[in-house]
Design a protein around this motif. Structure first.
Motif, PDB file in Angstrom:
ATOM      1  N   TYR A   1       0.950  -1.242   0.116  1.00 60.35           N
ATOM      2  CA  TYR A   1       0.098   0.040   0.109  1.00 60.35           C
ATOM      3  C   TYR A   1       0.960   1.253   0.103  1.00 60.35           C
ATOM      4  O   TYR A   1       0.570   2.483  -0.196  1.00 60.35           O
ATOM      5  CB  TYR A   1      -1.080  -0.064   1.054  1.00 60.35           C
ATOM      6  N   THR A   2       2.132   1.165   0.563  1.00 60.02           N
ATOM      7  CA  THR A   2       2.942   2.349   0.099  1.00 60.02           C
ATOM      8  C   THR A   2       3.465   2.374  -1.290  1.00 60.02           C
ATOM      9  O   THR A   2       4.252   3.381  -1.503  1.00 60.02           O
ATOM     10  CB  THR A   2       4.316   1.995   0.999  1.00 60.02           C
ATOM     11  N   LEU A   3       3.162   1.556  -2.001  1.00 63.57           N
ATOM     12  CA  LEU A   3       3.766   1.802  -3.595  1.00 63.57           C
ATOM     13  C   LEU A   3       2.209   1.829  -4.361  1.00 63.57           C
ATOM     14  O   LEU A   3       1.547   1.102  -4.380  1.00 63.57           O
ATOM     15  CB  LEU A   3       4.294   0.436  -3.939  1.00 63.57           C
ATOM     16  N   ASN A   4       2.347   2.948  -5.187  1.00 64.67           N
ATOM     17  CA  ASN A   4       1.109   3.286  -5.865  1.00 64.67           C
ATOM     18  C   ASN A   4       1.052   2.338  -7.046  1.00 64.67           C
ATOM     19  O   ASN A   4      -0.029   1.816  -7.387  1.00 64.67           O
ATOM     20  CB  ASN A   4       1.134   4.662  -6.372  1.00 64.67           C
TER      21      ASN A   4
ATOM     22  N   THR B   1       1.625  -3.413 -15.821  1.00 67.13           N
ATOM     23  CA  THR B   1       1.601  -2.558 -14.508  1.00 67.13           C
ATOM     24  C   THR B   1       0.257  -2.661 -14.037  1.00 67.13           C
ATOM     25  O   THR B   1      -0.826  -2.559 -14.641  1.00 67.13           O
ATOM     26  CB  THR B   1       2.140  -1.252 -14.659  1.00 67.13           C
ATOM     27  N   VAL B   2       0.181  -2.483 -12.678  1.00 71.85           N
ATOM     28  CA  VAL B   2      -1.154  -2.282 -12.043  1.00 71.85           C
ATOM     29  C   VAL B   2      -1.004  -1.440 -10.815  1.00 71.85           C
ATOM     30  O   VAL B   2       0.126  -1.467 -10.127  1.00 71.85           O
ATOM     31  CB  VAL B   2      -1.488  -3.710 -11.177  1.00 71.85           C
ATOM     32  N   CYS B   3      -1.944  -0.355 -10.678  1.00 72.39           N
ATOM     33  CA  CYS B   3      -1.987   0.615  -9.951  1.00 72.39           C
ATOM     34  C   CYS B   3      -3.009   0.557  -8.710  1.00 72.39           C
ATOM     35  O   CYS B   3      -4.075   0.054  -9.031  1.00 72.39           O
ATOM     36  CB  CYS B   3      -1.801   1.931 -10.396  1.00 72.39           C
ATOM     37  N   THR B   4      -2.604   0.784  -7.497  1.00 70.09           N
ATOM     38  CA  THR B   4      -3.832   0.739  -6.401  1.00 70.09           C
ATOM     39  C   THR B   4      -4.720   1.870  -6.635  1.00 70.09           C
ATOM     40  O   THR B   4      -5.901   1.924  -6.625  1.00 70.09           O
ATOM     41  CB  THR B   4      -3.178   0.942  -5.174  1.00 70.09           C
ATOM     42  N   THR B   5      -4.238   3.117  -7.249  1.00 72.08           N
ATOM     43  CA  THR B   5      -5.284   4.031  -7.875  1.00 72.08           C
ATOM     44  C   THR B   5      -5.957   3.651  -8.680  1.00 72.08           C
ATOM     45  O   THR B   5      -5.576   3.272  -9.977  1.00 72.08           O
ATOM     46  CB  THR B   5      -4.462   5.176  -8.153  1.00 72.08           C
TER      47      THR B   5
ATOM     48  N   ALA C   1      11.951   5.808 -17.143  1.00 70.53           N
ATOM     49  CA  ALA C   1      12.619   6.645 -16.214  1.00 70.53           C
ATOM     50  C   ALA C   1      11.738   7.191 -14.836  1.00 70.53           C
ATOM     51  O   ALA C   1      12.592   7.470 -14.140  1.00 70.53           O
ATOM     52  CB  ALA C   1      13.096   8.012 -17.051  1.00 70.53           C
ATOM     53  N   LEU C   2      10.651   6.873 -15.044  1.00 75.18           N
ATOM     54  CA  LEU C   2       9.695   7.172 -13.981  1.00 75.18           C
ATOM     55  C   LEU C   2       9.666   6.286 -12.917  1.00 75.18           C
ATOM     56  O   LEU C   2       9.095   6.868 -11.861  1.00 75.18           O
ATOM     57  CB  LEU C   2       8.600   7.898 -14.345  1.00 75.18           C
TER      58      LEU C   2
ATOM     59  N   THR D   1       4.696   7.202  -6.176  1.00 76.74           N
ATOM     60  CA  THR D   1       3.802   8.272  -6.519  1.00 76.74           C
ATOM     61  C   THR D   1       3.628   8.077  -8.169  1.00 76.74           C
ATOM     62  O   THR D   1       4.659   7.728  -8.675  1.00 76.74           O
ATOM     63  CB  THR D   1       3.977   9.659  -6.031  1.00 76.74           C
ATOM     64  N   GLY D   2       2.340   8.768  -8.639  1.00 75.48           N
ATOM     65  CA  GLY D   2       2.262   8.613  -9.962  1.00 75.48           C
ATOM     66  C   GLY D   2       1.848   7.220 -10.738  1.00 75.48           C
ATOM     67  O   GLY D   2       1.821   6.403  -9.947  1.00 75.48           O
ATOM     68  N   ASN D   3       1.561   7.323 -11.919  1.00 76.82           N
ATOM     69  CA  ASN D   3       1.289   6.010 -12.627  1.00 76.82           C
ATOM     70  C   ASN D   3       1.975   6.127 -13.928  1.00 76.82           C
ATOM     71  O   ASN D   3       1.462   6.657 -14.990  1.00 76.82           O
ATOM     72  CB  ASN D   3      -0.300   6.205 -12.920  1.00 76.82           C
ATOM     73  N   PRO D   4       3.361   5.710 -14.140  1.00 77.72           N
ATOM     74  CA  PRO D   4       4.212   6.146 -15.223  1.00 77.72           C
ATOM     75  C   PRO D   4       4.029   5.146 -16.312  1.00 77.72           C
ATOM     76  O   PRO D   4       4.287   5.577 -17.391  1.00 77.72           O
ATOM     77  CB  PRO D   4       5.576   5.555 -14.495  1.00 77.72           C
TER      78      PRO D   4
END
Length: 124
Positions: A29-32, A50-54, A109-110, A101-104
């Protein structure tokens, strides 16, 4: 510092399957977002999935859609890549990636954190 450790790579014939696992040192949960990139010899690194919690966003490269599935288990601090119908062109070093943070998505590079990689070799 987030540490990512991959496992599950190996050699398989075309049409076969492999499942990659990545264990994160921090509670997910600390990793978006977490995911997988790959790099074949002589080629640039490319995003695979990729998978995002957001919003639970999931992205796949066009080349793997319908064959690969990304999933995660927050209790085990792991993300997985189920790879089916493997092709010789899937041969590459596969890297687990993470960002707080963010959703690269494909923007290499992000991504802040990278694992050491696990080799996947698909023979024809």
């Amino acid at each position: 510092q987030v540490q990512l450790v991959e496992s599950g790579g190996g050699s398989v014939q075309a049409g076969g399957s492999l499942r990659l696992s990545c264990t994160a040192s921090e509670y997910p949960y600390t990793l978006n977002c977490m995911g997988w990139f790959r790099q074949a010899p002589g080629k640039e690194r490319e995003g695979v999935a990729t998978v995002c919690t957001t919003r639970g966003s999931i992205y796949y490269a066009d080349s793997v859609k319908g064959r690969f599935t990304i999933s995660h288990d927050n209790l085990k601090k792991q993300v997985y890549l189920q790879m089916n119908s493997l092709k010789p062109e899937d041969t590459a070093m596969y890297y687990c990636v993470a960002v707080k943070t963010g959703n690269p998505w494909y923007q290499t590079a992000l991504w802040n954190y990278w694992g050491q990689g696990t080799q996947v070799t698909v023979s024809s």
